[in-house]
Design an enzyme around this catalytic site. Structure first.
Site, PDB file in Angstrom:
ATOM      1  N   ASN A  37      47.875  34.089  23.193  1.00  0.00           N
ATOM      2  CA  ASN A  37      47.584  34.798  24.446  1.00  0.00           C
ATOM      3  C   ASN A  37      48.561  35.947  24.598  1.00  0.00           C
ATOM      4  OD1 ASN A  37      45.826  34.775  26.771  1.00  0.00           O
ATOM      5  ND2 ASN A  37      47.633  34.386  28.008  1.00  0.00           N
ATOM      6  N   LYS A  58      35.570  29.261  49.481  1.00  0.00           N
ATOM      7  CA  LYS A  58      36.266  30.068  48.469  1.00  0.00           C
ATOM      8  C   LYS A  58      37.630  29.420  48.158  1.00  0.00           C
ATOM      9  CE  LYS A  58      37.324  34.047  46.274  1.00  0.00           C
ATOM     10  NZ  LYS A  58      36.672  34.624  45.137  1.00  0.00           N
ATOM     11  N   GLU A  67      36.204  42.540  47.121  1.00  0.00           N
ATOM     12  CA  GLU A  67      37.263  41.576  47.445  1.00  0.00           C
ATOM     13  C   GLU A  67      38.612  42.304  47.565  1.00  0.00           C
ATOM     14  OE1 GLU A  67      36.854  38.276  44.581  1.00  0.00           O
ATOM     15  OE2 GLU A  67      35.828  37.222  46.194  1.00  0.00           O
ATOM     16  N   GLY A 125      42.997  33.601  23.203  1.00  0.00           N
ATOM     17  CA  GLY A 125      42.896  33.823  24.643  1.00  0.00           C
ATOM     18  C   GLY A 125      43.134  32.543  25.415  1.00  0.00           C
ATOM     19  N   ALA A 126      43.903  32.666  26.509  1.00  0.00           N
ATOM     20  CA  ALA A 126      44.162  31.506  27.372  1.00  0.00           C
ATOM     21  C   ALA A 126      43.749  31.823  28.805  1.00  0.00           C
ATOM     22  CB  ALA A 126      45.629  31.082  27.293  1.00  0.00           C
ATOM     23  N   GLN A 165      33.447  30.932  36.544  1.00  0.00           N
ATOM     24  CA  GLN A 165      32.884  29.573  36.526  1.00  0.00           C
ATOM     25  C   GLN A 165      32.128  29.306  35.221  1.00  0.00           C
ATOM     26  OE1 GLN A 165      29.331  28.668  38.953  1.00  0.00           O
ATOM     27  NE2 GLN A 165      29.633  30.572  40.042  1.00  0.00           N
TER      28      GLN A 165
HETATM   29  P1  NAD Z   1      30.329  44.718  38.429  1.00  0.00           P
HETATM   30  O1  NAD Z   1      29.746  45.297  37.200  1.00  0.00           O
HETATM   31  O2  NAD Z   1      29.726  43.485  38.975  1.00  0.00           O
HETATM   32  O3  NAD Z   1      30.326  45.801  39.605  1.00  0.00           O
HETATM   33  C1  NAD Z   1      30.686  47.132  39.363  1.00  0.00           C
HETATM   34  C2  NAD Z   1      30.075  48.039  40.410  1.00  0.00           C
HETATM   35  O4  NAD Z   1      30.499  49.362  40.146  1.00  0.00           O
HETATM   36  C3  NAD Z   1      28.549  48.035  40.395  1.00  0.00           C
HETATM   37  O5  NAD Z   1      28.065  47.785  41.682  1.00  0.00           O
HETATM   38  C4  NAD Z   1      28.214  49.422  39.898  1.00  0.00           C
HETATM   39  O6  NAD Z   1      27.042  49.954  40.484  1.00  0.00           O
HETATM   40  C5  NAD Z   1      29.423  50.232  40.326  1.00  0.00           C
HETATM   41  N1  NAD Z   1      29.590  51.432  39.511  1.00  0.00           N
HETATM   42  C6  NAD Z   1      29.352  51.589  38.179  1.00  0.00           C
HETATM   43  N2  NAD Z   1      29.566  52.881  37.816  1.00  0.00           N
HETATM   44  C7  NAD Z   1      29.955  53.535  38.915  1.00  0.00           C
HETATM   45  C8  NAD Z   1      30.321  54.887  39.173  1.00  0.00           C
HETATM   46  N3  NAD Z   1      30.327  55.810  38.215  1.00  0.00           N
HETATM   47  N4  NAD Z   1      30.704  55.213  40.426  1.00  0.00           N
HETATM   48  C9  NAD Z   1      30.713  54.286  41.410  1.00  0.00           C
HETATM   49  N5  NAD Z   1      30.354  53.008  41.226  1.00  0.00           N
HETATM   50  C10 NAD Z   1      29.992  52.625  40.000  1.00  0.00           C
HETATM   51  O7  NAD Z   1      31.901  44.535  38.114  1.00  0.00           O
HETATM   52  P2  NAD Z   1      32.950  43.566  38.843  1.00  0.00           P
HETATM   53  O8  NAD Z   1      32.830  43.637  40.307  1.00  0.00           O
HETATM   54  O9  NAD Z   1      34.273  43.874  38.235  1.00  0.00           O
HETATM   55  O10 NAD Z   1      32.494  42.125  38.383  1.00  0.00           O
HETATM   56  C11 NAD Z   1      32.509  41.784  36.990  1.00  0.00           C
HETATM   57  C12 NAD Z   1      32.002  40.345  36.833  1.00  0.00           C
HETATM   58  O11 NAD Z   1      32.952  39.463  37.392  1.00  0.00           O
HETATM   59  C13 NAD Z   1      30.692  40.106  37.552  1.00  0.00           C
HETATM   60  O12 NAD Z   1      29.908  39.233  36.789  1.00  0.00           O
HETATM   61  C14 NAD Z   1      31.106  39.429  38.827  1.00  0.00           C
HETATM   62  O13 NAD Z   1      30.112  38.543  39.303  1.00  0.00           O
HETATM   63  C15 NAD Z   1      32.358  38.685  38.395  1.00  0.00           C
HETATM   64  N6  NAD Z   1      33.282  38.539  39.550  1.00  0.00           N
HETATM   65  C16 NAD Z   1      33.068  37.478  40.383  1.00  0.00           C
HETATM   66  C17 NAD Z   1      33.868  37.340  41.497  1.00  0.00           C
HETATM   67  C18 NAD Z   1      33.581  36.188  42.431  1.00  0.00           C
HETATM   68  O14 NAD Z   1      32.788  35.321  42.064  1.00  0.00           O
HETATM   69  N7  NAD Z   1      34.121  36.176  43.624  1.00  0.00           N
HETATM   70  C19 NAD Z   1      34.902  38.244  41.759  1.00  0.00           C
HETATM   71  C20 NAD Z   1      35.103  39.311  40.884  1.00  0.00           C
HETATM   72  C21 NAD Z   1      34.272  39.454  39.768  1.00  0.00           C
END
Ligand code: NAD
Length: 392
Positions: free
Chosen positions: A36, A373, A168, A9-10, A312
């Site tokens: 990768n 950001k 986002e 993985g990269a 991070q």
């Molecule tokens: P997540 O798991 O954080 O969020 C998924 C969301 O989907 C949850 O709120 C959950 O309740 C909801 N969900 C789950 N099942 C569902 C359903 N059946 N119907 C509707 N909603 C449902 O996933 P993510 O947002 O992809 O994030 C993954 C990781 O990546 C996290 O640790 C996050 O902090 C990180 N991330 C960080 C950033 C940033 O720092 N800006 C950006 C993107 C992701």
């Protein structure tokens, strides 16, 4: 004799591990191979911007050949089919296999579908630059179709999941939509942009004040939130929610969660719910010649809770592992991994964001959060470019 280091993985973890291994071990001491599946290192924290056409692919997908130029790192663009930590062997999609003296597993995570019927087959995801391009072209295609057919499903976009990825993405789409719609002669007010979240609130990692701010900002740009309503079933373009309501949408992006890469659980490594368990040096608890970083590993913080799978942390784990691979191969003392939490930054489109920063979780909103950001992205890019030019 030269040792063999293989890095799977990269992404953030794998790339930073490769850079740091080369910082400490020259080519006579170790042969370093990075595998990768894409020829690029992808800044996946910026994929939402690519999915809305708000950034160029070149800005977020950097060719690995360029990054590794002159660094004596063998690059294999292939998919890892399987790896066995008992046999010390990695099998690749091109039919070749690799052996190692030290292995770094940095295979990231995959989308979690939680067994919801029809979800995987009928949704798009945002995990790579290809996925982001697919989403952008798909949305454009359906807005173009809507201009001709006036079929409401073509003008309905649903994001499933209100975590950081979903929010986002919806913010970025909300910003690009007025221009895109008008380009095809569509009134932007006719486009429905919905975000469905199972839990009672979006962005549960942030304090209520910032959730409120994010909700107001996005609603003002036309986003409708359906919270407390899990997606329970998807059939074609019909998305069913827990209360029985059905949304007909020709664009559905699933951002409902991630899970460990199944190759890790199948490799013979000790795992905890699909992620490899590691000691304080990020070494597998079952195989000392295997280091595991990023979303492939589960690392428990001082409060006993696992660290979230974030870029991070993957980056910090990769750096530490580069050193520890050297220490392991040269019989030196390994260094403990300590995580530095720089906060959570959530962009809400081109000009808005919310963030908690530093140990005191200082809250930021609007321009200062947007600038933070942006700065965090620039900091990462200059960090990896700087490290590559510094490498031995
Ligand atoms: P997540 O798991 O954080 O969020 C998924 C969301 O989907 C949850 O709120 C959950 O309740 C909801 N969900 C789950 N099942 C569902 C359903 N059946 N119907 C509707 N909603 C449902 O996933 P993510 O947002 O992809 O994030 C993954 C990781 O990546 C996290 O640790 C996050 O902090 C990180 N991330 C960080 C950033 C940033 O720092 N800006 C950006 C993107 C992701």
């Amino acid at each position: 004799m030269s040792k063999k280091v293989v890095i799977l993985g990269a992404g953030y973890g794998g790339l930073l591990a490769a850079i740091n291994v080369r910082k400490y071990l020259n080519k006579d001491q170790a042969e370093v191979t990075v595998v990768n599946k894409y020829p690029t290192h992808q800044i996946i924290t910026e994929l939402h911007r690519l999915a809305a056409g708000n950034v160029s692919e070149q800005a977020i997908a950097m060719p690995l050949t360029k990054l590794f130029k002159g660094k004596d790192i063998n690059l294999k663009i292939a998919t890892v089919e399987s790896f066995s930590v008992d046999q010390k062997e990695v099998k690749l999609s091109d039919g070749s296999s690799l052996t190692y003296d030290a292995l770094v597993v940095a295979l990231g995570s995959i989308t979690a579908y939680f067994g919801i019927p029809g979800l995987e087959e009928n949704s798009m995801v945002l995990k790579s630059a290809d996925d982001a391009n697919r989403i952008y072209h798909h949305i454009e295609e359906h807005i173009r179709k809507y201009a001709q057919t006036k079929d409401a499903a073509d003008a309905t976009i649903v994001i499933g999941g209100g975590g950081l990825t979903g929010v986002e993405l919806v913010g970025e789409i909300a910003d690009m939509m007025p221009t895109l719609a008008r380009n095809y002669g569509v009134d932007p007010k006719e486009v429905k942009l919905l975000l469905v979240e199972a839990g009672p609130k979006i962005l549960p990692v942030l304090p209520d004040e910032l959730i409120e701010r994010a909700t107001t900002s996005l609603e003002a740009r036309g986003v409708q939130f359906l919270t407390g309503l899990p997606v329970t079933k998807v059939e074609g373009n019909v998305i069913e929610l827990k209360d029985g309501q059905k949304i007909v949408a020709n664009t559905f992006v699933w951002t409902g969660g991630v899970q460990g890469n199944p190759l890790v659980a199948e490799s013979g490594l000790e795992v905890n719910r699909g992620r490899a368990t590691v000691n304080e040096y990020l070494q597998s608890t079952s195989h000392k010649d295997v280091f595991v970083v990023g979303d492939s590993a589960v690392v428990f913080g001082p409060d006993g809770r696992p660290f979230p799978p974030t870029a991070q942390i993957a980056w910090q784990m990769g750096e530490q592992t580069g050193y520890n691979v050297y220490a392991f191969l040269e019989n030196k003392s390994l260094k403990e991994f300590t995580q530095v939490n720089s906060g959570t930054l959530a962009s809400l489109g081109r000009k808005d964001a919310v963030a908690t920063i530093g140990a005191n979780a200082t809250q930021l909103k609007g321009l200062p959060a947007s600038l933070m950001k942006e700065a965090s992205n620039v900091r990462y890019l200059s960090h990896i470019k700087g490290l590559f030019s510094l490498a031995y």
